[in-house]
Design an enzyme around this catalytic site. Structure first.
Site, PDB file in Angstrom:
ATOM      1  N   GLY A  83       0.345   8.495  55.826  1.00 58.16           N
ATOM      2  CA  GLY A  83      -0.850   7.662  55.666  1.00 58.16           C
ATOM      3  C   GLY A  83      -1.636   8.029  54.413  1.00 58.16           C
ATOM      4  NE  ARG A 147       2.637   6.410  59.034  1.00 58.10           N
ATOM      5  CZ  ARG A 147       1.803   7.425  58.911  1.00 58.10           C
ATOM      6  NH1 ARG A 147       2.248   8.649  58.821  1.00 58.10           N
ATOM      7  NH2 ARG A 147       0.499   7.217  58.885  1.00 58.10           N
ATOM      8  CG  ASP A 178       4.942  14.692  62.002  1.00 58.39           C
ATOM      9  OD1 ASP A 178       5.229  15.703  62.674  1.00 58.39           O
ATOM     10  OD2 ASP A 178       4.384  13.690  62.489  1.00 58.39           O
ATOM     11  CE  LYS A 204      -1.010  12.556  54.231  1.00 57.55           C
ATOM     12  NZ  LYS A 204      -0.188  11.482  54.790  1.00 57.55           N
ATOM     13  CB  THR A 205      -3.560  14.132  57.325  1.00 57.37           C
ATOM     14  OG1 THR A 205      -3.905  13.172  58.336  1.00 57.37           O
ATOM     15  CG2 THR A 205      -3.862  15.522  57.855  1.00 57.37           C
ATOM     16  CG  ASP A 207      -5.082  11.985  61.217  1.00 57.21           C
ATOM     17  OD1 ASP A 207      -5.769  11.018  60.869  1.00 57.21           O
ATOM     18  OD2 ASP A 207      -3.891  11.891  61.566  1.00 57.21           O
TER      19      ASP A 207
HETATM   20  P1  FBP Z   1      -1.028  10.842  58.333  1.00 54.80           P
HETATM   21  O1  FBP Z   1      -0.959  11.804  59.469  1.00 54.80           O
HETATM   22  O2  FBP Z   1       0.283  10.455  57.808  1.00 54.80           O
HETATM   23  O3  FBP Z   1      -1.942  11.355  57.254  1.00 54.80           O
HETATM   24  O4  FBP Z   1      -1.667   9.508  58.884  1.00 54.80           O
HETATM   25  C1  FBP Z   1      -2.991   9.360  59.207  1.00 54.80           C
HETATM   26  C2  FBP Z   1      -3.282   8.083  59.920  1.00 54.80           C
HETATM   27  O5  FBP Z   1      -4.281   7.393  59.190  1.00 54.80           O
HETATM   28  C3  FBP Z   1      -3.692   8.287  61.377  1.00 54.80           C
HETATM   29  O6  FBP Z   1      -5.060   8.592  61.493  1.00 54.80           O
HETATM   30  C4  FBP Z   1      -3.303   6.982  62.003  1.00 54.80           C
HETATM   31  O7  FBP Z   1      -3.106   7.079  63.386  1.00 54.80           O
HETATM   32  C5  FBP Z   1      -2.029   6.640  61.285  1.00 54.80           C
HETATM   33  O8  FBP Z   1      -2.143   7.219  60.001  1.00 54.80           O
HETATM   34  C6  FBP Z   1      -1.783   5.165  61.143  1.00 54.80           C
HETATM   35  O9  FBP Z   1      -0.508   4.984  60.628  1.00 54.80           O
HETATM   36  P2  FBP Z   1      -0.016   3.728  59.803  1.00 54.80           P
HETATM   37  O10 FBP Z   1      -0.620   3.842  58.430  1.00 54.80           O
HETATM   38  O11 FBP Z   1       1.461   3.920  59.737  1.00 54.80           O
HETATM   39  O12 FBP Z   1      -0.451   2.515  60.519  1.00 54.80           O
END
Ligand code: FBP
Length: 556
Positions: A83, A147, A178, A204-205, A207
């Site tokens: 993300g 991803r 991951d 990075k994230t 979250d």
């Molecule tokens: P990462 O863990 O890859 O940084 O993703 C964060 C995030 O924004 C989460 O908060 C959310 O649940 C998910 O990505 C949403 O995924 P997608 O962008 O595939 O819809």
């Protein structure tokens, strides 16, 4: 037509501040190694899996002559994985500037569209001209993200081929838990294959769940929480003005509730649910609903038929009965993948799932609103995670709260009014202009990664610490990826993974929230943080998250 907004133009000229230690010539920066490390748990198994990289020491950069610095011309590849998070472009800018500082002939290659770019050999050279338009901007659009997980032997082999045939010396993986787990696997694979390729991760994230003593926060969390806080603060003010709605706001963050907790500090809503607490207290779905209803009733008694309730998107995964259901579904969806893929209609898919589930869990699934049922059996992401951003937990809660209040009204136990509005704030927080904090932090992480590479390290994460201090005083170094790992069940199998850092209930941030929440439930002490400021007093433009301040002051 304008090509750039005024702020875009100004932000291109922002000069990130590097930690002082990184400003010296590379030959005057020495890596200081600590003691050998272990893992979070499952050390014996992980040692077996990571024969080449397990147990490496934490490294900190300090001033000193460095005769063993690698002076050869470097070609480094970078990939943005998962993300979006604000600051990714500055990681690339830091990498680019660090490489050019070491030797103007060094090269930076960007893999396109995430890890699939490595597998398929899709790449672009990043030049001064190319990066110039992206400095201090949000998003991952410079080389996009994806991803894809590098998983099968063929994918590992293809990745190796791309990297070796392009004479790439090191790969920098910018990702969450991951993706960095995948980075650790790649580092091990290259070592086992005697392929001379180093792998360095960057945390990075949005979250905020990739953190530990050496990685104080992941980038993007600061910007995302500030964006959400502005939006939630605006809703708090609307609530306090109109006084007629309860707003239920689901916030992104995957399993962990760090984003919700930080936004709660910044805006002081009436309720902020914390998934980790729900898990610890083993609260059933109806108990969660009861706690919300309790506050609604108390406020209604004071004539306040309005309020704000924050819901972490991962809450659903923490409600024990649903957690059990999801765990079972994760295994079943992996083992019955082909059969389910062959079924087109959602109701037929559900019927199939009811049959393969234990009857008790099938009943639980049927008791949920149809939309939630559908969302629970959506495809998992390539790492086997439920896509909680697609599950409308806020609507589930509102539906159940409404039903409970209707029943209470019939019995004369509720005399107030309940009108609700639901929101989901997620994607809007991921690509904003990085805050000054994220702009500086990301630049330092990228620049520091070059030093790790030039010092011959692999299987490390770029680590920049001491983040509550001014950037010039930040500490730089590297932390072995295996140090953050344990074994977890994924797609029906035990796998080595970097452990997600969830909200700790005995940690300072959660304790601070639980000390204030009773008062906030009834009184209206909303805070209105407003939009991110890039220019102005340091107390506003350089403020770190409260989470970081609580956590680091507890330790320093
Ligand atoms: P990462 O863990 O890859 O940084 O993703 C964060 C995030 O924004 C989460 O908060 C959310 O649940 C998910 O990505 C949403 O995924 P997608 O962008 O595939 O819809």
């Amino acid at each position: 037509m304008d090509k750039l907004s005024e702020l875009q133009k100004l932000r291109l000229d922002f000069k990130p501040v590097l930690p002082s230690i990184l400003k010296s010539p590379f030959s005057s920066i020495k890596p200081k190694a600590g003691k050998p490390t272990s893992s979070i748990s499952d050390a014996a198994k992980l040692k077996e899996i990571f024969k080449y990289n397990f147990g490496k020491p934490v490294v900190t950069f300090a001033k000193g002559k460095n005769p063993s610095l690698n002076k050869k011309i470097l070609k480094v590849g970078v990939v943005l994985s998962g993300g979006q998070a604000a600051g990714g472009h500055n990681v690339i800018a830091g990498l680019f500037d660090g490489l050019k500082k070491a030797n103007k002939n060094n090269k930076l290659i960007g893999f396109l569209g995430g890890p699939s770019g490595i597998i398929d050999g899709k790449m672009v050279e990043i030049t001064e001209k190319f990066i110039a338009g992206y400095r201090n901007t949000g998003g991952f659009d410079i080389i996009q993200s994806g991803r894809t997980k590098i998983e099968t032997p063929e994918q590992f082999e293809k990745s190796k081929r791309t990297i070796l045939s392009n004479k790439i010396d090191a790969l920098v993986i910018v990702g969450g838990d991951d993706s960095n787990t995948n980075g650790a696997m790649l580092a091990e694979y290259f070592a086992a294959q005697k392929a001379p390729v180093q792998v360095i991760g960057v945390p990075k994230t949005i979250d905020g769940d990739l953190k530990n003593d050496m990685v104080e926060t992941s980038f993007g969390f600061d910007t995302a929480t500030k964006i959400y806080s502005e939006l939630v603060g605006n809703i708090c003010r609307d609530v306090n003005s109109a006084r007629k709605y309860w707003h239920f706001i689901r916030l992104m963050g995957r399993s962990a509730s760090h984003i919700t907790l930080e936004v709660a500090f910044q805006t002081q809503p009436n309720i902020a649910l914390i998934g980790e607490e729900v898990l610890e207290r083993k609260m059933t779905l109806s108990q969660v609903v009861d706690t919300i209803v309790e506050t609604i009733l108390e406020r209604a008694d004071e004539g306040k038929n309005f309020g704000v309730c924050l819901v972490p998107e991962g809450l659903i995964e923490f409600i024990p009965e649903i957690k059990e259901l999801i765990k079972k579904l994760n295994d079943l969806l992996a083992t019955h993948e082909q059969q389910l893929r062959a079924i087109e209609q959602i109701h037929a898919k559900k019927d199939y799932v009811y049959k393969i589930l234990e009857p008790r869990l099938a009943e639980l699934m049927k008791s949920l609103p149809a939309a939630i049922e559908n969302q629970l059996i959506l495809d998992r992401d390539p790492h086997g995670n439920v896509m909680v951003s697609q599950i409308e937990t806020e609507k589930l809660l509102v539906e159940m709260v409404e039903k409970k209040l209707r029943d209470m009204k019939k019995e004369g136990a509720f005399k107030g009014k309940f009108a609700s509005i639901t929101h989901f704030f997620g994607y809007e927080g991921r690509c904003g202009f990085p805050t000054n904090f994220d702009a500086n932090y990301c630049y330092a992480l990228g620049y520091n990664a070059v030093l790790l590479i030039a010092n011959g390290m692999t299987g490390y994460m770029s680590s920049v610490r001491g983040l509550t201090k001014a950037p010039a005083q930040w500490i730089a170094g590297g932390v072995p990826l295996t140090m953050m790992m344990n074994i977890e069940r994924r797609k029906g199998e035990d796998k080595p993974v970097i452990q997600k850092a969830l909200v700790e209930l005995d940690g300072k941030p959660f304790k601070a929230w639980s000390a204030m929440r009773k008062k906030l439930a009834l009184e209206d002490n909303y805070l209105f943080p407003g939009p991110i400021q890039y220019y102005g007093p340091a107390s506003v433009v350089d403020a770190t998250t409260k989470t970081l301040r609580y956590e680091r002051t507890a330790k320093e």
